[in-house]
Write a protein that holds these residues in place. Structure first.
Motif, mmCIF file in Angstrom:
data_model
loop_
_atom_site.group_PDB
_atom_site.id
_atom_site.type_symbol
_atom_site.label_atom_id
_atom_site.label_comp_id
_atom_site.label_asym_id
_atom_site.label_seq_id
_atom_site.Cartn_x
_atom_site.Cartn_y
_atom_site.Cartn_z
ATOM 1 N N VAL A 135 0.850 -1.192 0.000
ATOM 2 C CA VAL A 135 0.000 0.000 0.000
ATOM 3 C C VAL A 135 0.884 1.239 0.000
ATOM 4 O O VAL A 135 2.068 1.178 0.329
ATOM 5 N N SER A 136 0.296 2.371 -0.361
ATOM 6 C CA SER A 136 1.048 3.624 -0.366
ATOM 7 C C SER A 136 0.522 4.620 0.663
ATOM 8 O O SER A 136 1.093 5.706 0.815
ATOM 9 N N SER A 137 -0.551 4.243 1.374
ATOM 10 C CA SER A 137 -1.152 5.167 2.328
ATOM 11 C C SER A 137 -1.992 4.403 3.343
ATOM 12 O O SER A 137 -2.345 3.233 3.133
ATOM 13 N N ALA A 138 -2.323 5.085 4.441
ATOM 14 C CA ALA A 138 -3.204 4.489 5.448
ATOM 15 C C ALA A 138 -4.598 4.256 4.869
ATOM 16 O O ALA A 138 -5.276 3.278 5.219
ATOM 17 N N LYS A 139 -5.015 5.127 3.952
ATOM 18 C CA LYS A 139 -6.329 4.971 3.319
ATOM 19 C C LYS A 139 -6.398 3.680 2.523
ATOM 20 O O LYS A 139 -7.375 2.916 2.626
ATOM 21 N N ALA A 140 -5.365 3.427 1.726
ATOM 22 C CA ALA A 140 -5.333 2.191 0.942
ATOM 23 C C ALA A 140 -5.242 0.972 1.846
ATOM 24 O O ALA A 140 -5.870 -0.068 1.591
ATOM 25 N N CYS A 141 -4.467 1.089 2.911
ATOM 26 C CA CYS A 141 -4.331 -0.006 3.871
ATOM 27 C C CYS A 141 -5.678 -0.350 4.486
ATOM 28 O O CYS A 141 -6.074 -1.519 4.554
ATOM 29 N N LYS A 142 -6.395 0.665 4.922
ATOM 30 C CA LYS A 142 -7.717 0.449 5.535
ATOM 31 C C LYS A 142 -8.689 -0.167 4.536
ATOM 32 O O LYS A 142 -9.452 -1.079 4.885
ATOM 33 N N LEU A 143 -8.638 0.296 3.296
ATOM 34 C CA LEU A 143 -9.544 -0.231 2.274
ATOM 35 C C LEU A 143 -9.319 -1.726 2.076
ATOM 36 O O LEU A 143 -10.266 -2.519 2.085
ATOM 37 N N VAL A 144 -8.057 -2.124 1.888
ATOM 38 C CA VAL A 144 -7.744 -3.536 1.646
ATOM 39 C C VAL A 144 -8.093 -4.398 2.852
ATOM 40 O O VAL A 144 -8.781 -5.426 2.732
ATOM 41 N N LEU A 145 -7.633 -4.000 4.028
ATOM 42 C CA LEU A 145 -7.834 -4.836 5.213
ATOM 43 C C LEU A 145 -9.295 -4.873 5.647
ATOM 44 O O LEU A 145 -9.763 -5.893 6.166
ATOM 45 N N SER A 146 -10.022 -3.799 5.427
ATOM 46 C CA SER A 146 -11.459 -3.803 5.741
ATOM 47 C C SER A 146 -12.204 -4.750 4.801
ATOM 48 O O SER A 146 -13.121 -5.474 5.213
ATOM 49 N N TYR A 147 -11.819 -4.745 3.542
ATOM 50 C CA TYR A 147 -12.441 -5.638 2.562
ATOM 51 C C TYR A 147 -12.154 -7.085 2.934
ATOM 52 O O TYR A 147 -13.058 -7.948 2.896
ATOM 53 N N TRP A 148 -10.917 -7.377 3.277
ATOM 54 C CA TRP A 148 -10.554 -8.742 3.668
ATOM 55 C C TRP A 148 -11.331 -9.178 4.909
ATOM 56 O O TRP A 148 -11.792 -10.314 4.990
#
Length: 360
Positions: A135-148
């Motif tokens: 990921v390149s940001s906390a936003k992207a991190c949250k998006l991926v991990l929330s989806y998982w």
């Protein structure tokens, strides 16, 4: 500060360094195997690992899956069963097939970026392989991990936050890159904080690894002091004797100057950092004729793309560093010589250099 091992689930690397996956053919079994043999995590790129197979031009997918299997097994032999990962880009066609082949061949870890690996838990379900999104940001991190979490009740085994000084494709906008470079340490801290929420939800440690521009022991220590568990390095591993690329490719790093490193066009739609050469100069004014499509990237349209990235990367890794694409990190100009993998790892760990033991 005492440097702790990098622990990813039940994988324990005594050296908290992941060697970044570099395609085409830059990080295959020799580099990854020797990195893992010396205590770090070696990574094979899933971008055309079969480019040297005899049937690559006629049956690209079969050659790549066969090549990936061969290189994973060979890296395991070289490293005496060290930790071997595979970097698989979400943007690549046949992404699922490459991930499943990596599992079957005995890889320990899948690292996945160049897009959001939203369905990676589903693809790896039933296996023990570890998964780490880039990921390149906390936003992207949250998006991926929330989806998982929502769709698979699963979380990452590690998270890699990659900064704007990285080589190859960048997850940042070209017009804001300078600002992103200045603020990257803040992005790292934000990702670390975001990951803590999922650590609580799943009652497990999720190490955060920092990538992009890590060059010295001091760089690594800065990120460890920020709360990261390790770093990922790619550019410096190119300039090693064990790197799988042609000597001309390695020497392009040794000989380049700061002004030789620039952002160039990528068919994926992302900016890419590379060493200036005849190809990058040509692309500033015209397209390069495409004679064959390797069907490698989902976003690529052979009718409109400015050049074939597969052909360009294959040329460079084979030694044609003027007509091929030489991806590199922002600090490549600081390299002035080739090292053995052991020498580089010892330097990064703050240890005196010792005579390396390698297998080539």
């Amino acid at each position: 500060m005492n440097i702790k091992p990098l622990i990813i689930g039940d994988l324990i690397a005594k050296v908290p360094i992941i060697q970044g996956g570099m395609g085409v053919g830059v990080s295959l079994s020799n580099l990854a195997g020797n990195v893992a043999k010396n205590g770090a995590i070696g990574v094979i790129s899933a971008a055309h690992p079969g480019y040297m197979e005899e049937d690559f031009e006629k049956n690209t997918l079969a050659a790549n899956l066969r090549g990936l299997t061969k290189h994973i097994k060979k890296a395991k032999e070289i490293s005496l069963n060290g930790i071997i990962g595979v970097n698989a880009m979400v943007a690549m066609n046949n992404y699922i097939e490459h991930v499943k082949t990596a599992i079957e061949a005995g890889a320990d870890l899948i690292i996945s970026g160049a897009g959001l690996p939203l369905n990676l838990p589903e693809i790896t379900a039933g296996s023990s392989i570890k998964i780490a999104p880039i990921v390149s940001s906390a936003k992207a991190c949250k998006l991926v991990l929330s989806y998982w979490k929502k769709h698979f009740n699963r979380t990452a085994d590690a998270v890699i936050v990659e900064g704007p000084l990285a080589g190859g494709h960048l997850g940042f906008k070209k017009n804001n890159l300078d600002n992103d470079i200045v603020n990257f340490d803040k992005y790292v801290s934000a990702v670390i904080e975001e990951v803590k929420n999922f650590e609580k939800d799943f009652d497990k440690k999720i190490p955060v690894i920092v990538a992009g521009g890590v060059f010295t022991h001091e760089d690594m220590m800065r990120y460890l002091n920020l709360g990261a568990s390790g770093v990922q390095m790619a550019t410096r591993f190119v300039a090693t004797h064990e790197c799988d690329a042609h000597p001309n490719f390695k020497n392009a790093f040794v000989n380049c100057k700061k002004e030789d490193i620039e952002l160039t066009i990528s068919p994926v739609g992302m900016p890419g950092r590379a060493i200036r050469n005849k190809l990058t100069e040509t692309l500033k004014t015209q397209r390069v004729k495409i004679t064959k499509c390797y069907d490698c990237l989902i976003p690529c349209n052979p009718g409109t793309t400015p050049y074939c990235i597969s052909s360009a990367l294959i040329k460079s890794v084979k030694g044609d560093v003027e007509n091929g694409l030489v991806f590199c990190g922002g600090n490549a100009y600081r390299i002035d010589k080739l090292l053995y993998v052991k020498e580089l790892i010892d330097e990064m760990m703050g240890q005196s250099l010792a005579q390396p033991e390698i297998i080539i």
